[in-house]
Write a protein that holds these residues in place. Structure first.
Motif, PDB file in Angstrom:
ATOM      1  N   SER A   1       0.369   4.123  -2.659  1.00 47.93           N
ATOM      2  CA  SER A   1       0.108   5.491  -2.207  1.00 47.93           C
ATOM      3  C   SER A   1       1.029   6.514  -2.865  1.00 47.93           C
ATOM      4  O   SER A   1       0.681   7.692  -2.973  1.00 47.93           O
ATOM      5  CB  SER A   1       0.260   5.570  -0.682  1.00 47.93           C
ATOM      6  N   ARG A   2       2.184   6.095  -3.319  1.00 47.80           N
ATOM      7  CA  ARG A   2       3.089   7.045  -3.955  1.00 47.80           C
ATOM      8  C   ARG A   2       3.009   6.957  -5.480  1.00 47.80           C
ATOM      9  O   ARG A   2       3.881   7.436  -6.201  1.00 47.80           O
ATOM     10  CB  ARG A   2       4.520   6.849  -3.482  1.00 47.80           C
TER      11      ARG A   2
ATOM     12  N   HIS B   1       0.818  -1.213   0.000  1.00 41.80           N
ATOM     13  CA  HIS B   1       0.000   0.000   0.000  1.00 41.80           C
ATOM     14  C   HIS B   1       0.855   1.267   0.000  1.00 41.80           C
ATOM     15  O   HIS B   1       0.429   2.309  -0.519  1.00 41.80           O
ATOM     16  CB  HIS B   1      -0.957  -0.034   1.195  1.00 41.80           C
ATOM     17  N   TRP B   2       2.072   1.192   0.538  1.00 40.13           N
ATOM     18  CA  TRP B   2       2.980   2.340   0.448  1.00 40.13           C
ATOM     19  C   TRP B   2       3.349   2.616  -0.995  1.00 40.13           C
ATOM     20  O   TRP B   2       3.370   3.771  -1.436  1.00 40.13           O
ATOM     21  CB  TRP B   2       4.226   2.063   1.284  1.00 40.13           C
TER      22      TRP B   2
END
Length: 879
Positions: free
Chosen positions: A770-771, A766-767
């Motif tokens: 998210s970017r 998810h990181w």
């Protein structure tokens, strides 16, 4: 006896009567036990829960279209089945080995003439002739004997050849005490005899033992039982979780059936540790290779781990704890007593008084005694090119020849100066041997050697002029005999004639002294027994030898040998009483195969995991009944070797201690492999399960899960197979036989580690999203993060419950570093090679993605170490 069997002791049976009896009693062979058809043996290799799990995994992976991995799993299943198929049929092999003990030919008297015939044609009532070097062809009641001595060690465990006679024995006498019988498969050491056959084939003592072997059901090994239980548990767990997930996804989350099915299949594939059988097999194979270098040949792979679980070792005495080589250990002279060091037939050792070495030439009375021991003797020692010594002749006489050689008087040298002119051989009726020798300066000397009561009765003086006191010498004899020694007295007298006659042997001998002989414990066996006891393993000696001898050897070995229980005592107890008695005694004498089976059953009923060692035919049933059978490969019989799981090529009990240590290492490494694979598989399944329950995209696809399973199984999990022994591996008690493969403490660690890996994998996925990274990049980062966490967790596990903040964590297992390097290479291919990207839907990563993955791996390593420290502190606190 001949009349009772309807035969004539002089003429034997007629040809017609022998043929009729052969039709009635059948051939003198052991009947073959019915065997399972080959196809049934093959099918039964697949009736194992662990195999079911593998087949399910293969089917699921095949449904996903991955034929390569499905083929690999199918290959694993077939290879395991083939190994099991080849190693099946141990009972049949043991029976074949017992059959081979039957003599091939026999010399029978029929219709008044001697005929050599096939031993299989012997029948009850046949009159047979046996002589030195023969193998007894059937169970024979002796009618006439001449200096007959028979080696019965393989049948009874008796250390020395047994003197035979024709006097009837009590009906309750044990096999070793039946001096009027000769038994199938035993070897005639010297002399001749005429006897009548009383039993053939399956009715002989050897046949009875063969029946015991075939009746014994082999026990499953602890590893087999644990893996079966684990396989059943994991199968039901996977089925249950998959079913619940399917129900949740359809009725709660409202997912489409096809997508839901693929996700659940991915969940099942992730949860199944399909690499476990291969890793377990490799761990066992490595242990087998190490044990082979230490002289222990493993006949069944699971037996490697079984040795590490053993809590009781029941061992034979003769040839296992002892050398099966008689040794003179005590010399009683008129002026005092000397002890003799060294063992076996190698003339290495010294004479000692109160523990201090004494040169032989400083004891004047010693030389005449050694002259008698060397000259009144038919055994000879021969030095071999490899530095060992070979003894030819009677074991007791071999001990005397070795004793004389230790004192500087080799028999060959003495015989050259004192040639023998006449001999009266040893006979059981006389209980002594006499030889007449001509001296270098002329004159003749008679040397007398034999049972103390016979020799002392012929003495009137003692060498050196001391008064002869028969009672005092008999007391010395009793003192040596109470230590389990066989005592011989030696005497001499000067005569005028060159022939031995009755008057020359009747009296007027000069007593030279006494010699105590025993089959002593191997020095390394004493140390090995102590090592086993320090490891919490109880050692029990079970022998067919006399109780006094057994107790003496047991005491020297450090066993509880205040008294040796006899087989006859065991017969008077029921099973409950026997279970109580075995708790307090470590030495059992005059034990038959049935007694050994009862003792093993009593110990197993108390919850002990029992190993049995032995070398004789009489040990074969017990070797098969024990949880782990260990046979002697050098001097052992084929029957014992074929009934065993482990064969020792050096016949040393000390090798068993080494094998137990390696067995514990093997189990530790199997448990480490499980503790490694379950969290990693659990993390993969957890990632999918969490995504399904939360309605989120899958961080890892089913194909990527297959990749992770494959590369970790051939790299990281495999590295644990090469782990060295942990400190103190032989100072901890044996594992309880009922202990699960996965303990409660391990479950907590597995869930904790799996949870950390799931969090790290989900977090990175998810990181990345998210970017702004694409899903393929996020999934590639998730896969690599999961594998980095697995690498760090591997080094957590390498030190077990000890902290991993030490150099040995990196340097202790070079294979682990090699496997990590291989994994890095494979992940580079997975991440950056276009063809592989197309197959697994992976994508290149930038440096920051790798940095985050490595950082999370380091965090996991530190958190696990903190958890281990907390666990150690709780264990150290008193409950």
């Amino acid at each position: 006896m001949a009349e009772a069997l309807g035969t004539d002791a002089e003429r034997g049976l007629s040809a017609a009567e022998a043929a009729a009896r052969l039709r009635t009693h059948g051939p003198n062979r052991l009947a073959e036990a019915p065997r399972r058809p080959a196809w049934m043996r093959w099918v039964q290799q697949f009736t194992n829960p662990l195999v079911y799990v593998l087949v399910i995994a293969g089917v699921i992976i095949g449904l996903l279209g991955d034929t390569v991995d499905a083929s690999v799993i199918a290959g694993v299943v077939l290879i395991n089945a083939l190994i099991g198929y080849v190693q099946e049929g141990k009972a049949e092999q043991a029976l074949e080995a017992v059959r081979s003990l039957l003599a091939a030919r026999a010399l029978v008297i029929r219709e008044g003439a001697r005929h050599p015939i096939d031993a299989g044609e012997l029948v009850p009532g046949d009159v047979v002739w046996i002589e030195s070097g023969d193998k007894v062809p059937a169970d024979v009641r002796l009618l006439r004997v001449h200096r007959l001595r028979i080696t019965e060690a393989a049948l009874t465990g008796e250390s020395v050849p047994v003197d035979k006679d024709v006097a009837p024995n009590p009906t309750e006498a044990s096999i070793g005490d039946r001096t009027a019988m000769a038994y199938t498969g035993t070897l005639v050491a010297s002399g001749q005899a005429l006897g009548v056959v009383v039993a053939t084939g399956a009715h002989t003592e050897i046949g009875r033992i063969g029946a015991l072997v075939s009746d014994v059901t082999p026990l499953a090994t602890p590893l087999t039982r644990r893996l079966d239980g684990f396989a059943r548990q994991i199968t039901w767990a996977i089925v249950g979780v998959s079913g619940l997930t399917l129900a949740w996804g359809h009725w709660v989350a409202g997912l489409a059936w096809f997508d839901l099915f693929l996700a659940v299949v991915g969940l099942a594939v992730a949860a199944i540790p399909e690499g476990l059988p291969a890793v377990v097999t490799i761990v066992l194979a490595i242990g087998t290779r190490i044990m082979a270098r230490q002289h222990a040949i493993i006949r069944r792979l699971p037996a490697v781990e079984s040795l590490g679980s053993v809590g009781v070792i029941c061992t034979d005495k003769t040839g296992t704890l002892t050398r099966n080589e008689m040794t003179a250990v005590r010399v009683v002279l008129p002026e005092g007593e000397l002890r003799v060091s060294g063992s076996g037939y190698a003339p290495e050792g010294r004479f000692e008084r109160h523990g201090t070495g004494v040169p032989p030439d400083e004891v004047p009375a010693l030389a005449p005694l050694l002259h008698a021991a060397a000259l009144c003797n038919d055994a000879r020692l021969h030095a071999q090119p490899d530095g060992t010594w070979q003894m030819v002749g009677d074991p007791t006489e071999g001990a005397l020849a070795t004793l004389a050689h230790k004192g500087g008087w080799p028999a060959a040298d003495l015989a050259a100066h004192w040639p023998r002119r006449d001999t009266l051989p040893f006979e059981s009726e006389r209980q002594f041997m006499a030889t007449l020798h001509e001296g270098p300066q002329g004159g003749y000397v008679v040397y007398l050697k034999g049972a103390p009561e016979q020799v002392l009765a012929r003495c009137h003086s003692v060498m050196g002029g001391a008064p002869f006191e028969a009672a005092a010498w008999l007391q010395r004899v009793q003192q040596a005999a109470s230590a389990g020694e066989r005592v011989l007295a030696l005497a001499r007298k000067t005569v005028g004639g060159s022939k031995l006659d009755a008057p020359a042997l009747a009296s007027d001998f000069e007593l030279l002294g006494l010699i105590g002989i025993i089959d002593p414990p191997r020095p390394e066996a004493v140390a090995a027994v102590a090592q086993c006891q320090a490891a919490g393993i109880r050692v029990i000696m079970i022998t067919g030898d006399h109780a006094v001898t057994a107790a003496a050897i047991g005491a020297q070995l450090g066993l509880r040998a205040e008294r040796a229980l006899s087989g006859r005592e065991l017969e008077g107890w029921d099973d409950a009483t026997l279970r109580q008695q075995v708790a307090d005694c470590d030495v059992y004498a005059r034990a038959t195969p049935e007694h050994k089976l009862r003792l093993i059953a009593a110990l197993q009923a108390q919850g002990h995991l029992v190993a049995m060692t032995g070398d004789g035919v009489n040990d074969a049933p017990a070797l098969k009944a024990a949880d782990i059978g260990v046979a002697m490969g050098g001097k052992g019989t084929d029957a014992a070797r074929e009934a065993a799981d482990v064969v020792l090529t050096d016949d040393h009990f000390a090798t068993i201690a080494h094998a137990v240590r390696e067995g514990r290492v093997v189990f530790d490494n199997i448990r480490k492999a499980l503790a490694y694979m379950l969290p990693t598989n659990g993390a993969q399944a957890g990632v999918i399960l969490l995504a399904l329950l939360a309605g989120l995209p899958l961080p890892i696809t089913a194909g990527q899960i297959l990749w992770v399973n494959t590369v970790t199984a051939i790299t990281l999990a495999l590295a644990l197979a090469f782990e060295p022994a942990e400190p103190g591996v032989m100072q901890r008690p044996p594992r309880p036989p009922g202990e699960a493969l996965i303990t409660r403490a391990m479950v907590g660690r597995i869930l904790f580690a799996a949870g950390l890996m799931v969090a790290a994998t989900f977090g990175v996925f998810h990181w990345e999203l998210s970017r702004g990274s694409e899903v393929a990049v996020a999934r590639t980062a998730a896969v690599n993060t999961l594998l980095v966490c697995e690498v760090f967790y591997l080094f957590n596990l390498r030190q077990g419950e000890h902290h991993a903040w030490r150099w040995a964590t990196l340097a202790g297992n070079p294979v682990a570093l090699l496997m990590v390097a291989l994994l890095v290479g494979l992940q580079a291919v997975f991440t950056y090679v276009p063809a592989v990207q197309a197959v697994f839907q992976s994508a290149p990563l930038v440096a920051s993605s790798w940095g985050v993955a490595l950082g999370l791996g380091g965090v996991l390593f530190g958190v696990i170490e903190v958890e281990k420290a907390v666990w150690r502190r709780r264990q150290a606190q008193p409950s």
